[in-house]
Design a protein around this motif. Sequence first.
Motif, short mmCIF file in Angstrom:
data_model
loop_
_atom_site.label_atom_id
_atom_site.label_comp_id
_atom_site.label_asym_id
_atom_site.label_seq_id
_atom_site.Cartn_x
_atom_site.Cartn_y
_atom_site.Cartn_z
N VAL A 124 0.83 -1.21 0.00
CA VAL A 124 0.00 0.00 0.00
C VAL A 124 0.86 1.26 0.00
O VAL A 124 0.61 2.21 -0.76
CB VAL A 124 -0.95 -0.01 1.22
N LEU A 125 1.90 1.29 0.84
CA LEU A 125 2.75 2.48 0.92
C LEU A 125 3.51 2.70 -0.40
O LEU A 125 3.59 3.83 -0.90
CB LEU A 125 3.74 2.32 2.08
N GLN A 126 4.05 1.63 -0.95
CA GLN A 126 4.79 1.75 -2.21
C GLN A 126 3.88 2.22 -3.34
O GLN A 126 4.26 3.08 -4.14
CB GLN A 126 5.42 0.41 -2.56
N GLN A 127 2.67 1.69 -3.39
CA GLN A 127 1.74 2.11 -4.43
C GLN A 127 1.28 3.55 -4.22
O GLN A 127 1.04 4.28 -5.19
CB GLN A 127 0.53 1.17 -4.46
N ALA A 128 1.17 3.97 -2.96
CA ALA A 128 0.81 5.36 -2.68
C ALA A 128 1.89 6.31 -3.19
O ALA A 128 1.59 7.37 -3.75
CB ALA A 128 0.60 5.55 -1.17
N ILE A 129 3.15 5.93 -3.02
CA ILE A 129 4.25 6.76 -3.53
C ILE A 129 4.22 6.79 -5.05
O ILE A 129 4.40 7.85 -5.68
CB ILE A 129 5.59 6.23 -3.01
N ARG A 130 3.99 5.64 -5.68
CA ARG A 130 3.92 5.59 -7.14
C ARG A 130 2.77 6.45 -7.67
O ARG A 130 2.90 7.16 -8.67
CB ARG A 130 3.76 4.15 -7.61
N ALA A 131 1.63 6.40 -6.97
CA ALA A 131 0.48 7.20 -7.38
C ALA A 131 0.75 8.69 -7.20
O ALA A 131 0.31 9.52 -8.02
CB ALA A 131 -0.76 6.79 -6.59
N PHE A 132 1.48 9.06 -6.15
CA PHE A 132 1.80 10.46 -5.91
C PHE A 132 2.72 11.00 -7.02
O PHE A 132 2.52 12.11 -7.51
CB PHE A 132 2.46 10.62 -4.55
N ILE A 133 3.71 10.21 -7.41
CA ILE A 133 4.59 10.62 -8.50
C ILE A 133 3.80 10.78 -9.80
O ILE A 133 4.00 11.72 -10.57
CB ILE A 133 5.73 9.60 -8.67
N HIS A 134 2.87 9.84 -10.04
CA HIS A 134 2.03 9.94 -11.23
C HIS A 134 1.15 11.19 -11.19
O HIS A 134 0.95 11.85 -12.22
CB HIS A 134 1.16 8.69 -11.36
N MET A 135 0.64 11.52 -10.03
CA MET A 135 -0.18 12.72 -9.90
C MET A 135 0.61 13.98 -10.24
O MET A 135 0.11 14.88 -10.93
CB MET A 135 -0.74 12.81 -8.47
N LEU A 136 1.86 14.04 -9.77
CA LEU A 136 2.71 15.19 -10.10
C LEU A 136 2.96 15.27 -11.60
O LEU A 136 2.91 16.36 -12.18
CB LEU A 136 4.04 15.08 -9.35
N GLN A 137 3.20 14.12 -12.22
CA GLN A 137 3.38 14.11 -13.67
C GLN A 137 2.13 14.63 -14.38
O GLN A 137 2.21 15.43 -15.32
CB GLN A 137 3.67 12.69 -14.15
N PHE A 138 0.98 14.17 -13.94
CA PHE A 138 -0.28 14.57 -14.57
C PHE A 138 -0.50 16.07 -14.43
O PHE A 138 -0.92 16.75 -15.38
CB PHE A 138 -1.44 13.79 -13.94
N ALA A 139 -0.23 16.61 -13.22
CA ALA A 139 -0.44 18.03 -12.98
C ALA A 139 0.47 18.88 -13.85
O ALA A 139 0.03 19.86 -14.48
CB ALA A 139 -0.21 18.34 -11.50
N VAL A 140 1.76 18.53 -13.92
CA VAL A 140 2.70 19.30 -14.73
C VAL A 140 2.36 19.19 -16.21
O VAL A 140 2.38 20.19 -16.95
CB VAL A 140 4.15 18.82 -14.47
N ALA A 141 2.01 17.97 -16.68
CA ALA A 141 1.66 17.79 -18.09
C ALA A 141 0.40 18.57 -18.46
O ALA A 141 0.31 19.16 -19.55
CB ALA A 141 1.46 16.30 -18.38
N TYR A 142 -0.57 18.61 -17.56
CA TYR A 142 -1.80 19.36 -17.84
C TYR A 142 -1.52 20.85 -17.90
O TYR A 142 -2.08 21.57 -18.74
CB TYR A 142 -2.83 19.06 -16.74
N PHE A 143 -0.64 21.32 -17.03
CA PHE A 143 -0.27 22.73 -17.04
C PHE A 143 0.41 23.10 -18.34
O PHE A 143 0.16 24.17 -18.93
CB PHE A 143 0.63 23.03 -15.84
N ILE A 144 1.30 22.23 -18.82
CA ILE A 144 1.98 22.46 -20.09
C ILE A 144 0.98 22.47 -21.25
O ILE A 144 1.08 23.28 -22.18
CB ILE A 144 3.07 21.39 -20.31
N MET A 145 -0.01 21.58 -21.18
CA MET A 145 -1.03 21.55 -22.23
C MET A 145 -1.81 22.86 -22.29
O MET A 145 -2.10 23.38 -23.38
CB MET A 145 -1.98 20.38 -22.00
N LEU A 146 -2.13 23.41 -21.12
CA LEU A 146 -2.85 24.69 -21.09
C LEU A 146 -2.01 25.80 -21.72
O LEU A 146 -2.55 26.66 -22.43
CB LEU A 146 -3.21 25.04 -19.65
N LEU A 147 -0.71 25.79 -21.46
CA LEU A 147 0.16 26.80 -22.07
C LEU A 147 0.21 26.65 -23.58
O LEU A 147 0.20 27.64 -24.32
CB LEU A 147 1.57 26.69 -21.48
N ALA A 148 0.26 25.41 -24.05
CA ALA A 148 0.32 25.17 -25.50
C ALA A 148 -0.96 25.62 -26.18
O ALA A 148 -0.94 26.02 -27.36
CB ALA A 148 0.58 23.70 -25.78
#
Length: 227
Positions: A124-148
């Motif tokens: 559970v802890l390892q998957q929570a960390i993996r999900a948190f990293i994925h969330m950061l990727q999603f947030a940054v990628a979405y922000f870049i998409m808005l700029l584009a």
Amino acid sequence: MLNLTQMLWNWYTVDSCFISSTWHVTSKGMFAGSCIGVICLVIALEFLRRVQREYDAFLVKQHRARSVQNHSSVHENDSETGRHADVETNSMAKNFINRIHVRTKSPESGPVNSLKPQCLKPNVLQQAIRAFIHMLQFAVAYFIMLLAMYYNGYIIISILIGSYLGSFIFSWEGILITDASTQRDNSRGLGTKQRRLEKLKLDLGKRDTRTYMKPLRKEFDLLIHST
């Protein structure tokens, strides 16, 4: 000021606006800083992707190290538990060989099977960390998409530059090579690993387990790290 925001291709610099009214470019220097910030943002996205891969590789390495440690702890108890432990170790060694053994079919029944893939399920802890990293990727990628979506030529060029630099820096990894000869060895099922495993299985029945398990364990460690 005009506060230019347009959903068509443009080359606006001064008075352009991005994301919100607070990101209002009032000078060429501020626009240059915005472009540099966009480049760094895309590099950060590539960094997060590398972090995801490195963390997954860390979990696999940790799992293998734990497996070797558990395997070693069983062998260290052989001298204390006597012949009964030797019999149990012998049985465990055979089970270990069978687990990583290349299963083959007879020539009449069809082609040879490859190594059975192993699956590591994070806790559970390892998957929570993996999900948190994925969330950061999603947030940054979405922000870049808005700029584009502002279709500003300078901003889009900055995104491309950041993608290039980020990939150059954080995707500089080893590439797995699978040539034709390796594929032929896998199809025949008679590689070096399999011959070693067959020899170990024969030696288990011929030699005394107590005197042979130390070099046998070294063979096991080499095989488990190479699978």
